[in-house]
Design an enzyme around this catalytic site. Structure first.
Site, PDB file in Angstrom:
ATOM      1  N   VAL A  93      45.233  26.205  32.760  1.00 16.49           N
ATOM      2  CA  VAL A  93      44.239  27.238  32.447  1.00 16.49           C
ATOM      3  C   VAL A  93      43.490  26.894  31.163  1.00 16.49           C
ATOM      4  CG1 VAL A  93      43.886  29.684  31.936  1.00 16.49           C
ATOM      5  CG2 VAL A  93      45.611  28.997  33.627  1.00 16.49           C
ATOM      6  N   VAL A 145      47.166  39.753  35.453  1.00 18.53           N
ATOM      7  CA  VAL A 145      47.521  40.313  36.763  1.00 18.53           C
ATOM      8  C   VAL A 145      46.530  39.837  37.800  1.00 18.53           C
ATOM      9  CG1 VAL A 145      48.073  42.394  38.053  1.00 18.53           C
ATOM     10  CG2 VAL A 145      48.227  42.406  35.573  1.00 18.53           C
ATOM     11  N   GLY A 151      45.256  37.021  38.652  1.00 23.06           N
ATOM     12  CA  GLY A 151      44.317  35.953  38.324  1.00 23.06           C
ATOM     13  C   GLY A 151      42.887  36.404  38.177  1.00 23.06           C
ATOM     14  N   ILE A 168      41.061  38.277  40.035  1.00 25.20           N
ATOM     15  CA  ILE A 168      40.641  39.579  40.565  1.00 25.20           C
ATOM     16  C   ILE A 168      40.453  40.562  39.422  1.00 25.20           C
ATOM     17  CG2 ILE A 168      41.185  41.460  42.135  1.00 25.20           C
ATOM     18  CD1 ILE A 168      43.124  39.641  43.554  1.00 25.20           C
ATOM     19  N   GLY A 203      52.610  21.731  46.838  1.00 28.32           N
ATOM     20  CA  GLY A 203      52.352  22.147  45.454  1.00 28.32           C
ATOM     21  C   GLY A 203      52.127  23.637  45.300  1.00 28.32           C
ATOM     22  N   GLU A 234      57.064  25.847  43.094  1.00 29.32           N
ATOM     23  CA  GLU A 234      57.683  25.000  42.074  1.00 29.32           C
ATOM     24  C   GLU A 234      58.956  24.360  42.626  1.00 29.32           C
ATOM     25  OE1 GLU A 234      56.681  25.291  38.619  1.00 29.32           O
ATOM     26  OE2 GLU A 234      55.200  26.883  38.902  1.00 29.32           O
ATOM     27  N   LYS A 241      54.253  41.506  36.998  1.00 25.04           N
ATOM     28  CA  LYS A 241      52.919  42.037  37.289  1.00 25.04           C
ATOM     29  C   LYS A 241      52.993  43.508  37.695  1.00 25.04           C
ATOM     30  CE  LYS A 241      51.336  37.433  38.578  1.00 25.04           C
ATOM     31  NZ  LYS A 241      51.258  36.486  39.712  1.00 25.04           N
ATOM     32  N   GLY A 247      45.605  29.541  39.562  1.00 28.92           N
ATOM     33  CA  GLY A 247      44.743  28.362  39.472  1.00 28.92           C
ATOM     34  C   GLY A 247      43.971  28.351  38.160  1.00 28.92           C
TER      35      GLY A 247
END
Lengths: 438, 438
Positions: A17, A134, A136, A138, A189, A192, A207, A307
């Site tokens: 990020v 929370v 990402g 959105i 991917g 994890e 979250k 992401g």
């Protein structure tokens, strides 16, 4: 006109990020300056190691002394994308004590210690923004905190973990077992090497704590969230749900108990959702938040939940807003006047429940089962009995019951399950799944 | 501690939305006071007529002299839910000139004159909020204005009119004609006696102007929006779309042309959307806004687009936010530093297109048709030819072509249609529909 003094920004973290945030701060500086009304100056990036190739960013910006960076005293804004509790917690508290506003994407930290961070922000007259923590990309924090602030939210249900949504999706569409679906997710991917935090629901629970706090204007800690992951969801569960018109989703759910003294129910568990429900069609790595409120009715927000670039988008929205607040000399204390509601014990949570178990196929057994449900105030919506054949059949238990209850409390349902286990005419395995949505 | 001075609020309009706003202001006054940090006092309600029964509201609050109400000089906030251009426009300008912040749900006014209103708000240092003006209860203004302000929005596509979505839904699921579906919608109260504003896309066009302005940080007027309604959509269109894996939706679309000098494309028209697209499953009276941005990727927001309580929810979210800004002594000028982009002529808009026409069934005709497309730089994705039978068949034109093009400009596509009309081997009727989404 003289060039206005830039706002000074420090970035903590340069990973997936952080590198995207740095890219946007550098490449889009002119656009950002136009939108804010003042340029942003990236004055330092706190990292763990300096010996990493980081193209496109002036190497002089990097420092391993994040503590000194946030304590410079001349920062307007600190962006934290390290994740985890420490050192993020200490760095953010120090940043705010030194007068900087904070933008963070750190769900673990906010889920565990929102109170201390909010208090520190208020005490120092700075902003604490966390849209990226929370779901990402959105936009959900502003809608819950501001757009719906004149309404009463009744419930929030979210698909907030892409890994588990991907695994359940594969189990549903390709008929895979949990283990095989998990392996595929790891190879691609999406999961994890140690998938515990995702598949056991811990990530979703952090979250859920944040969502519950936003929706109900109160503080909820991660430890107060009831949490059950998806590792025990079987192909049989998925197939049975499908046959009854449902899909299985891992949901983070927050709702209020009935007045008076409404308390917060907050929980994460695999959930049967009707195929016609908007959440049912949210597939793959997408996240979605479904909201029910008194006046607005049903709302849904969907987008990428993780992401680098999507999370950076949410971070940068906060950065611009906080920078504007800074220029106006006004921090936006959105927690003012909030009530303190307790979190209800999970036993008080109610839901419809799906229960599957095998019974002896003889007269009177169905009535005896129904009596057990009735004894604990659990009323039945549908009961479906099928005859078991071959390998699926356990000696003495030739019939399978698929039961859907009406709304019942967890306490009552648990009492039913205990009594069923004690009954001689019920087989060993009793599978239960909660049902949400209409 | 002495009771804090309440913030004075005037309400303009007491219809479907206004009565809900009044209800919330009165019934939820304690909650609102806690969230704002100060009570709200409803000091007057401007209405056209006093001789209407309005239970639950003190009759002394009503006045027919709205002009005097907004010019009192001591108002903190004016809420406008009258709709239409005048007298709403004059009242809001006067309210702001007299120092009040404004919350409005008036899409027609904002779509036609956002510039004058924004300018007046800035000049007087007051807020102008309008979450309720687009897509009712769906929080979309804050997400576009604030959450995505650090990102670059590429496109916005919305189902923003419930009436047309209901009609197209019925045509699709029940196979009804447009006229029959419209009649049903009128009988159920989903469509007005004069349905022109809805079915011809005018309502959606006003919302498209507002959405385009928000997404691209520029001013767009209703008159600049290309607008085509659904009254010419036929059962054949719907069936052909279905057969190719699409549904037909009336979309409000805003996107940018390519750099440099990117301009705004803004349009409303019936659109073929793939069944797998998130917008395809938005049914009935629901609204949804789909957003594509550089970093966040794809986002979708769904909820009730109209109705008293849902619209009032959006209004009240703005009321609380504006009241908080007021207490902090800071208006939130979110338009600062915005660029001025022009609106591109509709001929520059590109899309995939679906074209259906009948041709003479003889050798060479297909090649001749393909040549016409090629002559105007329109390349073909798929061509499907079927033999017409019986009543569907026009003398001399025995084959039907269903053509899907690649991305092509409206100008090039129009040239193709003109040439097809001139060709002797093409029948009279050429149906075209634009295609969006992947």
């Amino acid at each position: 006109m003289a060039e206005a003094e830039p706002l000074k920004v420090a970035l903590l973290g340069a990973g997936v990020v952080g590198s995207q945030v740095a890219r946007i701060l550098i490449a889009e500086s002119a656009t950002l300056a136009a939108r804010i009304g003042r340029p942003l100056e990236l004055v330092g990036i706190g990292v763990r190691r300096l010996d990493v190739e980081r193209p496109g960013v002036d190497p002089a910006l990097f420092t391993t002394d994040s503590a000194a960076l946030v304590a410079r005293g001349d920062l307007d804004l600190v962006i934290e994308v390290i994740g985890g509790i420490e050192p993020a917690r200490s760095l953010l508290l120090s940043a705010m004590e030194h007068g900087a506003s904070v933008v963070t994407a750190n769900k673990a930290l906010l889920g565990s210690d929102m109170a201390a961070l909010s208090h520190c922000a208020n005490a120092n007259g700075v902003d604490l923004y966390y849209e990226a923590a929370v779901a990402g990309a959105i936009p959900i924090v502003r809608p819950l905190r501001e757009s719906l602030v004149g309404d009463e939210i009744r419930a929030v249900m979210g698909i907030v973990n892409g890994t588990t949504n991907y695994i359940l999706d594969k189990m549903t569409t390709a008929g895979l077992s949990f283990d095989v679906a998990l392996n595929q997710a790891q190879e691609l991917g999406f999961a994890e090497a140690d998938p515990t935090a995702d598949v056991e629901g811990h990530d979703a629970a952090a979250k859920a704590a944040i969502l519950a706090g936003l929706a109900f204007h109160t503080e909820v800690r991660r430890e107060e969230v009831f949490c059950e992951g998806i590792s025990r969801v079987t192909e049989t569960d998925i197939a049975a749900a499908d046959q009854m018109g449902f899909v299985v989703k891992l949901l983070a759910i927050a709702r209020l108990t009935d007045e008076p003294d409404a308390r917060v129910i907050v929980k994460v568990h695999p959930t049967m959702v009707p195929k016609t429900h908007p959440l049912a069609s949210v597939s793959g790595a997408y996240n979605a938040i479904f909201v029910e409120s008194r006046d607005a009715g049903q709302l849904m927000f969907m987008g990428q939940g993780a992401g680098g670039a999507p999370t950076a988008s949410a971070v940068m929205g906060d950065v611009v807003t906080v920078a504007r607040n800074r220029l106006r000399g006004a921090s936006n204390d959105m927690q003012t006047g909030y009530t303190t509601r307790g979190v209800a014990p999970i036993g008080d949570a109610t839901a419809r429940h799906y229960i599957r178990f095998d019974v002896a196929d003889r007269p009177g057994v169905l009535a005896a089962c129904a009596t057990i449900f009735g004894d604990h105030n659990v009323s039945l919506q549908t009961v479906q009995q099928s005859h078991l054949e071959g390998a699926r059949r356990q000696a003495g238990f030739e019939a399978r019951l698929n039961v859907m209850t009406h709304e019942a409390s967890e306490t009552d349902l648990a009492a039913v399950v205990t009594d069923l286990h004690l009954a001689s005419f019920v087989g060993d395995t009793i599978d239960v799944m909660r049902v949400e949505g209409h």
